[in-house]
Write a protein that holds these residues in place. Structure first.
Motif, PDB file in Angstrom:
ATOM      1  N   LEU A   1       0.928  -1.251  -0.035  1.00 34.88           N
ATOM      2  CA  LEU A   1       0.043  -0.070  -0.090  1.00 34.88           C
ATOM      3  C   LEU A   1       0.850   1.426   0.042  1.00 34.88           C
ATOM      4  CD1 LEU A   1      -2.759   1.506   0.076  1.00 34.88           C
ATOM      5  CD2 LEU A   1      -2.833   0.937   2.650  1.00 34.88           C
ATOM      6  N   PRO A   2       1.717   1.398   1.083  1.00 30.26           N
ATOM      7  CA  PRO A   2       2.569   2.765   1.081  1.00 30.26           C
ATOM      8  C   PRO A   2       3.433   2.762  -0.249  1.00 30.26           C
ATOM      9  CG  PRO A   2       3.297   1.368   2.721  1.00 30.26           C
ATOM     10  CD  PRO A   2       2.064   0.683   2.126  1.00 30.26           C
ATOM     11  N   THR A   3       3.893   1.756  -0.762  1.00 25.16           N
ATOM     12  CA  THR A   3       4.748   1.310  -1.911  1.00 25.16           C
ATOM     13  C   THR A   3       4.135   2.119  -3.251  1.00 25.16           C
ATOM     14  OG1 THR A   3       5.945  -0.404  -0.983  1.00 25.16           O
ATOM     15  CG2 THR A   3       6.161   0.108  -3.359  1.00 25.16           C
ATOM     16  N   ALA A   4       2.816   1.667  -3.480  1.00 27.29           N
ATOM     17  CA  ALA A   4       1.968   2.088  -4.537  1.00 27.29           C
ATOM     18  C   ALA A   4       1.676   3.452  -4.320  1.00 27.29           C
ATOM     19  CB  ALA A   4       0.710   1.270  -4.520  1.00 27.29           C
ATOM     20  N   GLU A   5       1.260   4.265  -3.035  1.00 25.94           N
ATOM     21  CA  GLU A   5       1.099   5.498  -2.884  1.00 25.94           C
ATOM     22  C   GLU A   5       2.288   6.276  -3.256  1.00 25.94           C
ATOM     23  OE1 GLU A   5      -2.394   5.242   0.832  1.00 25.94           O
ATOM     24  OE2 GLU A   5       0.018   5.274   1.107  1.00 25.94           O
ATOM     25  N   LEU A   6       3.465   5.797  -2.871  1.00 20.95           N
ATOM     26  CA  LEU A   6       4.835   6.740  -3.030  1.00 20.95           C
ATOM     27  C   LEU A   6       4.959   6.612  -4.660  1.00 20.95           C
ATOM     28  CD1 LEU A   6       7.160   5.178   0.010  1.00 20.95           C
ATOM     29  CD2 LEU A   6       6.284   7.876  -0.609  1.00 20.95           C
ATOM     30  N   ILE A   7       4.890   5.712  -5.314  1.00 17.91           N
ATOM     31  CA  ILE A   7       5.072   5.514  -6.880  1.00 17.91           C
ATOM     32  C   ILE A   7       4.109   6.584  -7.392  1.00 17.91           C
ATOM     33  CG2 ILE A   7       5.122   4.098  -8.976  1.00 17.91           C
ATOM     34  CD1 ILE A   7       5.925   1.828  -7.289  1.00 17.91           C
ATOM     35  N   HIS A   8       2.783   6.243  -6.972  1.00 19.26           N
ATOM     36  CA  HIS A   8       2.064   7.238  -7.561  1.00 19.26           C
ATOM     37  C   HIS A   8       2.184   8.713  -7.326  1.00 19.26           C
ATOM     38  CE1 HIS A   8      -2.184   8.521  -9.122  1.00 19.26           C
ATOM     39  NE2 HIS A   8      -2.136   9.655  -7.993  1.00 19.26           N
ATOM     40  N   ALA A   9       2.610   9.203  -6.367  1.00 17.63           N
ATOM     41  CA  ALA A   9       2.815  10.552  -5.758  1.00 17.63           C
ATOM     42  C   ALA A   9       4.189  10.772  -6.696  1.00 17.63           C
ATOM     43  CB  ALA A   9       3.252  10.566  -4.277  1.00 17.63           C
ATOM     44  N   ALA A  10       5.158  10.062  -6.665  1.00 16.09           N
ATOM     45  CA  ALA A  10       6.399  10.436  -7.757  1.00 16.09           C
ATOM     46  C   ALA A  10       6.110  10.729  -9.072  1.00 16.09           C
ATOM     47  CB  ALA A  10       7.531   9.371  -7.402  1.00 16.09           C
ATOM     48  N   VAL A  11       5.261   9.915  -9.639  1.00 16.08           N
ATOM     49  CA  VAL A  11       5.063   9.939 -11.109  1.00 16.08           C
ATOM     50  C   VAL A  11       4.000  10.973 -11.468  1.00 16.08           C
ATOM     51  CG1 VAL A  11       4.099   8.664 -13.195  1.00 16.08           C
ATOM     52  CG2 VAL A  11       5.404   7.554 -11.511  1.00 16.08           C
ATOM     53  N   TYR A  12       2.927  11.238 -10.800  1.00 15.79           N
ATOM     54  CA  TYR A  12       1.721  12.088 -10.992  1.00 15.79           C
ATOM     55  C   TYR A  12       1.852  13.233 -10.188  1.00 15.79           C
ATOM     56  CZ  TYR A  12       0.313   7.912 -13.713  1.00 15.79           C
ATOM     57  OH  TYR A  12       0.369   6.936 -14.569  1.00 15.79           O
ATOM     58  N   GLU A  13       2.492  13.444  -9.060  1.00 19.42           N
ATOM     59  CA  GLU A  13       2.161  14.742  -8.193  1.00 19.42           C
ATOM     60  C   GLU A  13       3.568  15.482  -8.375  1.00 19.42           C
ATOM     61  OE1 GLU A  13       0.890  13.311  -4.401  1.00 19.42           O
ATOM     62  OE2 GLU A  13      -0.965  12.187  -5.538  1.00 19.42           O
ATOM     63  N   ARG A  14       4.352  15.418  -9.173  1.00 16.45           N
ATOM     64  CA  ARG A  14       5.405  16.156  -9.422  1.00 16.45           C
ATOM     65  C   ARG A  14       5.328  17.757  -9.461  1.00 16.45           C
ATOM     66  NH1 ARG A  14       9.436  13.811 -13.397  1.00 16.45           N
ATOM     67  NH2 ARG A  14       7.980  13.590 -14.804  1.00 16.45           N
TER      68      ARG A  14
END
Length: 319
Positions: free
Chosen positions: A306-319
């Motif tokens: 769960l936190p891994t998916a959240e971190l990846i999403h933030a890194a890719v789409y919330e820059r």
């Protein structure tokens, strides 16, 4: 590359989100009355004498009774015992967490042993239930059963569904099935919510890559990586073509040419410095990106998905 200073905060936030279910014991039954068992592998059965039992992944029926000393030979079982077992019920964890930077502190205060290979050490702890994975030797497991120890085999961790199946199984063995159902419901909802507002047309292509020695490996279907990348809102090119943990040539990687490469800490530069891989879209900040994460997050087939998916999403789409 992304900063990970808040990883622990994310992990803690997830743990706290479920703590309310257990703070004062089981919630009233009506809270969970609308939830259904999500995995048929955890259907209750009965032994010949009528005792309720749960069938494990290798076909053995394990009776449901008041287990007081539960030992783990599985990292997934380690994490789930923290969720569903009382501290006094935990006889031992695996040795995997010794020295783990992100979560090692959660397992302090209990023995951490190689429960399958150190049979004498395990039996000295007087467990009444051992939870293992498919990595356990069948001969050793049978020898442990001969001592009167109940052994439950979770099976191979093939991604999110296998993890949730294990959560429901362990919570059932510990007589906390309703809490297990709540956990499964919450975890599923949170995984699905990460990228729920991202339209398919906006999803970027991705590939998980890592070097072991000189060989490049990816990931495919039936892995936690596939579910993590999907939950993060990425189109996993590996799971479209491969299963398990395929060896990949540079030609195969270049043919896939993902916009995003997910890898372990410090390996992005190693990938992109290779002459054959420098032309990857992910190696050019103008056309893609490399996302690096600690092994402890990337390799976890359990709650850290769960936190891994959240971190990846933030890194890719919330820059």
């Amino acid at each position: 590359m992304i900063a990970l200073a808040n990883v622990l905060a994310l992990v803690l936030a997830f743990a706290l989100s479920l703590a309310a279910f257990a703070r004062n014991g089981e919630a009233p039954h009506h809270v969970y009355s609308a939830l259904k068992d999500l995995t048929p592998a955890t259907t209750l059965e009965k032994l010949p004498d009528g005792t309720p039992a749960l069938r494990d992944r290798v076909g053995n029926l394990v009776p449901l009774k008041a287990y007081q000393r539960v030992a783990s030979a599985s990292t997934v079982a380690d994490a789930l015992l923290l969720e569903f077992a009382a501290p006094t019920q935990i006889a031992a964890f695996t040795q995997y967490h010794q020295g783990a930077k992100l979560t090692g502190h959660r397992y302090e205060g209990h023995p951490q042993i190689d429960a399958v290979h150190d049979m004498d050490g395990l039996l000295a702890l007087h467990p009444d239930l051992l939870i293992v994975s498919t990595l356990a030797s069948g001969v050793r497991v049978e020898r442990l059963r001969e001592t009167g120890l109940e052994v439950f085999v979770l099976g191979e961790m093939t991604g999110l569904s296998a993890y949730l199946d294990s959560a429901l199984a362990i919570s059932t063995l510990l007589d906390r099935r309703q809490l297990g159902q709540a956990y499964v419901h919450s975890f599923t909802r949170r995984m699905k919510s990460i990228a729920k507002d991202l339209p398919p047309s906006a999803r970027k292509s991705a590939l998980q890559l890592v070097y072991y020695g000189r060989q490049l490996y990816g990931s495919g279907t039936k892995t936690s990586y596939a579910d993590v990348l999907d939950a993060a809102g990425l189109v996993d090119l590996g799971s479209q073509r491969f299963s398990g943990w395929p060896e990949l040539s540079t030609d195969q990687v270049l043919a896939l040419n993902p916009e995003v490469v997910v890898t372990r800490d410090g390996m992005g530069a190693q990938l992109c410095v290779q002459a054959d891989l420098q032309q990857l879209r992910a190696c050019n900040p103008a056309t893609g990106q490399i996302v690096e994460l600690p092994d402890e997050l990337l390799n976890d087939p359990g709650p850290l998905m769960l936190p891994t998916a959240e971190l990846i999403h933030a890194a890719v789409y919330e820059r």
